[in-house]
Motif scaffolding. Structure first.
Motif, mmCIF file in Angstrom:
data_model
loop_
_atom_site.group_PDB
_atom_site.id
_atom_site.type_symbol
_atom_site.label_atom_id
_atom_site.label_comp_id
_atom_site.label_asym_id
_atom_site.label_seq_id
_atom_site.Cartn_x
_atom_site.Cartn_y
_atom_site.Cartn_z
ATOM 1 N N GLY A 25 0.782 -1.230 0.000
ATOM 2 C CA GLY A 25 0.000 0.000 0.000
ATOM 3 C C GLY A 25 0.815 1.282 0.000
ATOM 4 O O GLY A 25 0.298 2.344 0.339
ATOM 5 N N LEU A 26 2.069 1.217 -0.400
ATOM 6 C CA LEU A 26 2.882 2.425 -0.465
ATOM 7 C C LEU A 26 2.593 3.164 -1.768
ATOM 8 O O LEU A 26 2.089 2.589 -2.725
ATOM 9 N N LYS A 27 2.949 4.434 -1.784
ATOM 10 C CA LYS A 27 2.733 5.259 -2.968
ATOM 11 C C LYS A 27 4.085 5.587 -3.597
ATOM 12 O O LYS A 27 5.021 6.007 -2.908
ATOM 13 N N GLU A 28 4.185 5.377 -4.921
ATOM 14 C CA GLU A 28 5.418 5.751 -5.604
ATOM 15 C C GLU A 28 5.417 7.268 -5.754
ATOM 16 O O GLU A 28 4.502 7.848 -6.335
ATOM 17 N N VAL A 29 6.451 7.909 -5.225
ATOM 18 C CA VAL A 29 6.503 9.369 -5.257
ATOM 19 C C VAL A 29 7.475 9.921 -6.290
ATOM 20 O O VAL A 29 7.367 11.076 -6.697
ATOM 21 N N PRO A 34 19.442 8.108 -13.125
ATOM 22 C CA PRO A 34 20.587 9.024 -13.120
ATOM 23 C C PRO A 34 21.651 8.685 -14.157
ATOM 24 O O PRO A 34 22.479 9.533 -14.473
ATOM 25 N N GLN A 35 21.615 7.446 -14.664
ATOM 26 C CA GLN A 35 22.535 7.047 -15.734
ATOM 27 C C GLN A 35 21.917 5.863 -16.462
ATOM 28 O O GLN A 35 21.042 5.192 -15.921
ATOM 29 N N PRO A 36 22.352 5.598 -17.687
ATOM 30 C CA PRO A 36 21.773 4.478 -18.435
ATOM 31 C C PRO A 36 21.922 3.160 -17.673
ATOM 32 O O PRO A 36 22.977 2.869 -17.110
ATOM 33 N N GLY A 37 20.843 2.378 -17.636
ATOM 34 C CA GLY A 37 20.860 1.084 -16.970
ATOM 35 C C GLY A 37 20.604 1.123 -15.483
ATOM 36 O O GLY A 37 20.598 0.090 -14.817
ATOM 37 N N LEU A 38 20.414 2.305 -14.913
ATOM 38 C CA LEU A 38 20.170 2.454 -13.479
ATOM 39 C C LEU A 38 18.832 3.158 -13.275
ATOM 40 O O LEU A 38 18.616 4.252 -13.796
ATOM 41 N N THR A 39 17.929 2.510 -12.525
ATOM 42 C CA THR A 39 16.627 3.102 -12.229
ATOM 43 C C THR A 39 16.436 3.135 -10.722
ATOM 44 O O THR A 39 16.704 2.143 -10.042
ATOM 45 N N ILE A 40 15.957 4.257 -10.223
ATOM 46 C CA ILE A 40 15.687 4.431 -8.796
ATOM 47 C C ILE A 40 14.245 4.878 -8.632
ATOM 48 O O ILE A 40 13.794 5.792 -9.323
ATOM 49 N N ALA A 41 13.521 4.205 -7.735
ATOM 50 C CA ALA A 41 12.134 4.578 -7.449
ATOM 51 C C ALA A 41 11.986 4.769 -5.944
ATOM 52 O O ALA A 41 12.519 3.992 -5.152
ATOM 53 N N LEU A 42 11.268 5.823 -5.552
ATOM 54 C CA LEU A 42 11.048 6.141 -4.139
ATOM 55 C C LEU A 42 9.588 5.902 -3.775
ATOM 56 O O LEU A 42 8.679 6.321 -4.507
ATOM 57 N N PHE A 43 9.373 5.253 -2.634
ATOM 58 C CA PHE A 43 8.032 4.919 -2.158
ATOM 59 C C PHE A 43 7.852 5.445 -0.744
ATOM 60 O O PHE A 43 8.794 5.447 0.047
#
Length: 66
Positions: A25-29, A34-43
């Motif tokens: 039940g978290l919300k993606e904010v 920041p660079q190719p091949g790297l993904t960061i998601a904050l919840f």
């Protein structure tokens, strides 16, 4: 001690996002790359703490990315 941020390395961002949003039940904010091949998601949930998911394509292939 209060925990405000936790970073977790994940192999599949989309599957992990489903778990954290639909099950926990978290919300993606925010999501960014920041660079190719790297993904960061904050919840975020109800409190101040945030969970940061990091998907690194180079690690999946056995390579190091700096």
């Amino acid at each position: 001690m209060k925990v405000k941020n936790v970073a977790i390395a994940v192999e599949n961002m989309e599957e992990s996002t489903k778990f954290y949003t639909e099950i926990l039940g978290l919300k993606e904010v925010r999501r960014f790359s920041p660079q190719p091949g790297l993904t960061i998601a904050l919840f975020k949930g109800e409190g101040e703490a945030m969970i940061e998911l990091i998907e690194n394509e180079a690690e999946k292939k056995g390579l190091f990315a700096v």
